[in-house]
Design a protein around this motif. Structure first.
Motif: not given
Length: 689
Positions: A25-33, A87-89
């Motif tokens: 989930v943390e990795d997904c947040k980094r990609y999503n940002d 998590l990632i759009e």
């Protein structure tokens, strides 16, 4: 179908229990940002096969024997998690999820271990295996394609740019697979799965990663580079591909345990064999580290004196090469240098380089070669070879510079035997001097030759002890005018004074009476020829080479603490020597590094005595060795000690050992008087009595 669902459920359960889901989930947040949209999103998931076996045996078996299928299952679970939790759009298809499974270890069974000494024949399954070896070469970091997006060239096809509707063209995704070359991931000739029309890459969506090639050989190859008996075995390096976060995780001359997937790479008309590294961790082979009963008895019998145990060790050491009692000071220096090696952690190595001055290079080189065999890692440098590092062009198509480790880098954490310095050219001697002084070696890489935009200068740490010898009969002779020679200095022969100055210890192998030294050597050589294999010296036969090897391994592992008395003596001697060896024009002849050498010598003597506290008596031995070395380089000072201060008499019986103890105690008092007289502030911690 039911089996696949069960394994996917097991994956979700494992990720939840192991904490991998939180990290995902943390990795997904980094990609999503990130505002940039990519074709492929890479996720590294650490998997413990042992925990997975307890959770689902079928899934664990799939991971260990069919890693591509297991990766596809994890990929499917990760994609469903991303879409379910939003998590990632920018991820629209499962192909955009690039999952890399990082195995923490493999089961400890022979089937999962690849012996690099036995080259695998046949294709076999592409499954993870563990291997252990030594890094001998590596390239600079280059780029490779992690993933790329392809579009159909038919405008009427839904998978083309013109036919994009709800899903923005992420149906044809190419992702790097273990063993695949760049041309397999990205090339022309792909066709659409829907209409069979040729595909064209959308270059702006290409995702690049870092790649580094490393050559590894089995640790047994060190025997060929050492002084062991030559054999008919030949070792060939295996190429490892390090990608992304694994780049720069290996250093030349170090031992590693690697988990990777072997692959046969087809590059027409050749087929090459390489390994895609999955995880890398440092590896240290196990060495016997215990003291034999003979040495334990000797240690107990010599407990009355802090100097006797090491004196007997040095006296009897090397008896297969030289008679006992000959070159004892040099043998003690070699033993101390062997103790101050650390194959486990070369970064913590306290360097003790030894340069022996002699007029009998053959015997001294044999003694050094014998001693090198007792090191945890010993490399004998050939004059025709490369001492530090060399360059070649990579043979795997990257065009990058491939850096090969020389003898000094391969000897990391051990000893590099240079041999007679008279055979070295001037440029090699200058490079050796620079390495001894800075403990680094520089390598220039011309950019135009190796496909780089600019020239590069690499620097490698030198983490080994150097042993060398100089022939004092070679080179120019010292002038016969007495005023031109400084009292106590030694003729260096062909060794430049700057190179001799860079060595930690300078030992002159003195022949007290030529006939007295020659006769024992002649008898020793004749007895070896007449009775090969028989013990030459009954008094020394109880201390075998293996006993010394085990004792040194035990001593190397000791952690010692410097006592206040030893610290004061070393500090006082250094300050006093700086004062008496200084002038207004050239400054002090005692370098700042001498303090480090003194501490290293004292610690080594304490370890060799199997003590965990460095006593003042250990510091006395360090001062005597250092003072003799400095005297040979720069001449005598106010502290006048005999050349053979550590072995003033032959050690034949208890009386001779007692006389040696008395002599060392007198020298101890002489050192204290020297410190009290010349060291600033010495009166605060050394009394006049």
């Amino acid at each position: 179908m039911a089996e696949l669902l069960e394994m996917k459920e097991a994956i979700v359960s494992y990720l939840d229990r192991s904490g991998g889901l939180i990290q995902f989930v943390e990795d997904c947040k980094r990609y999503n940002d990130s505002p940039q949209s990519e074709a492929v999103y890479r996720f590294c998931i650490r998997v413990n096969p042992t925990d997975l076996i307890e959770l689902d045996a079928w899934l664990a078996d799939c991971l260990l024997h069919d890693p591509f299928r297991a990766t596809a299952l994890f990929q499917s679970v990760c994609f469903l998690s991303i879409k379910t939790l939003s998590l990632i759009e920018n991820i629209h298809t499962e192909n955009q999820v690039n999952v890399v499974l990082k195995l923490t270890h493999l089961p400890p069974f022979p089937e999962y271990f690849l012996d690099l000494c036995k080259f695998p024949r046949g294709y076999g399954p592409m499954r993870p295996v563990a291997m252990e070896g030594l890094t001998v070469a590596m390239t600079r970091i280059t780029k490779y394609t992690q993933g790329a997006r392809f579009l159909c060239t038919d405008d009427g096809c839904p998978f083309s740019r013109a036919g994009l509707l709800s899903v923005p063209g992420f149906h044809h995704i190419r992702v790097h697979a273990p063993g695949a070359t760049e041309s397999v991931t990205v090339r022309s000739g792909f066709t659409c799965a829907l209409c069979s029309t040729p595909l064209k890459e959308d270059v702006k969506f290409r995702v690049l990663g870092d790649k580094q090639l490393v050559e590894m050989v089995p640790a047994q190859a060190l025997d060929v580079l050492s002084v062991h008996t030559p054999c008919s075995f030949r070792y060939q390096s295996v190429t490892l591909f390090l990608r992304d976060e694994l780049c720069n995780s290996m250093r030349m001359g170090r031992l590693y345990r690697v988990v990777g997937i072997p692959a046969h790479v087809h590059q027409w008309p050749n087929i090459t064999w390489s390994v895609e590294a999955n995880t890398v961790e440092p590896w240290t082979p196990e060495h016997p580290s215990f003291v034999s009963s003979n040495f334990q008895a000797l240690l107990a019998a010599s407990a009355c004196s802090p100097w006797r145990f090491t004196a007997i060790l040095a006296n009897t050491f090397g008896s297969p090469v030289v008679p006992p009692g000959l070159y004892s000071t040099l043998k003690l220096a070699l033993l101390l240098s062997l103790v101050q090696t650390s194959e486990d952690d070369p970064d913590s190595l306290n360097y003790l380089d030894v340069l022996a001055l002699t007029n009998d290079t053959l015997i001294i080189e044999r003694l050094m070669a014998y001693s090198l065999g007792l090191a945890g890692r010993g490399i004998r440098h050939q004059v025709t070879g490369e001492l530090f590092a060399s360059l070649s062009r990579d043979e795997h198509g990257t065009g990058a510079a491939n850096v090969h480790a020389g003898s000094a880098l391969l000897a990391s954490g051990g000893v590099c035997l240079l041999g007679d310095l008279a055979s070295y050219r001037k440029d090699k001697m200058e490079a050796l001097q620079s390495a001894l002084e800075t403990r680094t070696a520089a390598l220039f890489i011309p950019g135009k030759k190796y496909g780089e935009d600019a020239d590069q200068q690499l620097s490698f740490p030198i983490q080994c002890n150097f042993w060398a010898l100089g022939d004092i009969t070679a080179g120019t002779k010292r002038s016969l005018i007495c005023d031109s020679a400084i009292l106590g200095t030694a003729e260096m022969g062909s060794v430049p004074a700057q190179v001799a100055e860079a060595f930690s210890l300078l030992v002159q192998c003195r022949d007290v009476g030529r006939d007295r030294a020659l006769l024992p050597l002649v008898v020793h050589t004749l007895r070896l020829a007449v009775r090969p294999g028989e013990p030459l010296y009954p008094a020394c036969m109880q201390f075998t080479t293996r006993d010394y090897q085990e004792l040194l391994a035990q001593a190397r592992g000791l952690q010692v603490v410097l006592s206040p008395e030893a610290e004061k003596l070393i500090h006082g001697y250094y300050m006093a020597s700086r004062r008496v060896r200084s002038d207004s024009t050239q400054g002090s002849s005692l370098s700042v590094a001498s303090v480090r050498h003194l501490v290293s010598l004292a610690e080594a003597h304490s370890k060799l005595s199997l003590r965990r506290v460095v006593l003042e008596e250990d510091a006395v031995v360090a001062v005597l060795l250092c003072e003799n070395s400095v005297t040979l380089k720069h001449g005598a000072s106010a502290l006048v000690i005999p050349p053979d201060a550590l072995f003033p008499c032959d050690l034949r019986d208890l009386d001779s050992l007692h006389r040696r103890d008395l002599t060392l105690e007198q020298l101890h008092q002489q050192i204290l008087q020297f410190v009290f007289a010349y060291a600033p502030g010495a009166a605060g911690y050394i009394t006049e009595e």
